[in-house]
Design a protein around this motif. Structure first.
Motif: not given
Length: 141
Positions: A76-86, A48-55
């Motif tokens: 598993e890390l990817g699934e956690k990130l998907e739950k926390l962000t758009e 968010k601080g870097k304004n990332a549009e994709e991870i």
């Protein structure tokens, strides 16, 4: 598009980012975090601080292309990130990136503790540069 990449490790996780034109990937930092939930929060804070549009998360595959337990941890890390962000989450084959990172650091005479502190960020940088280069190749650049 600003893309953030992740080289996920048990102890250290490397982070890199590319410019909006997707020309050059650059190492950002190494996160030292063992708890996957805390790690996901720290990654998103940076994104968010870097304004990332994709991870993009490096997906460690075996040399035969199969996936092992480390690939499961990355998913598993990817699934956690998907739950926390758009922010869209992608995976990218990271075979031999850490080996390449060590080679680059050796060629630049970076050794010992200094190497240990940056090798994961350099690996994340290699993952991201490979990813953005492949996107250009697919577009015919």
């Amino acid at each position: 598009m600003i893309i953030l990449s992740v080289d996920y490790g048990d102890k250290r996780t490397g982070i890199a980012i590319c410019d909006k034109l997707e020309m050059l990937a650059s190492p950002v930092c190494v996160i030292t975090e063992w708890n996957i939930d805390n790690l996901a929060s720290k990654i998103l804070e940076i994104a968010k601080g870097k304004n990332a549009e994709e991870i993009v998360i490096g997906l460690p595959k075996n040399m035969d292309g199969s996936e092992g337990f480390r690939a499961d941890a990355c998913k598993e890390l990817g699934e956690k990130l998907e739950k926390l962000t758009e922010i869209p989450i992608k995976f990218w084959d990271e075979r031999l990136t850490t080996v390449s990172a060590h080679k680059i650091l050796s060629e630049n005479n970076i050794r010992g503790k200094k190497r240990k502190a940056v090798v994961d960020a350099v690996a994340a940088d290699i993952i991201l540069q490979d990813y953005i280069d492949s996107k250009k190749f697919k577009k015919g650049f």
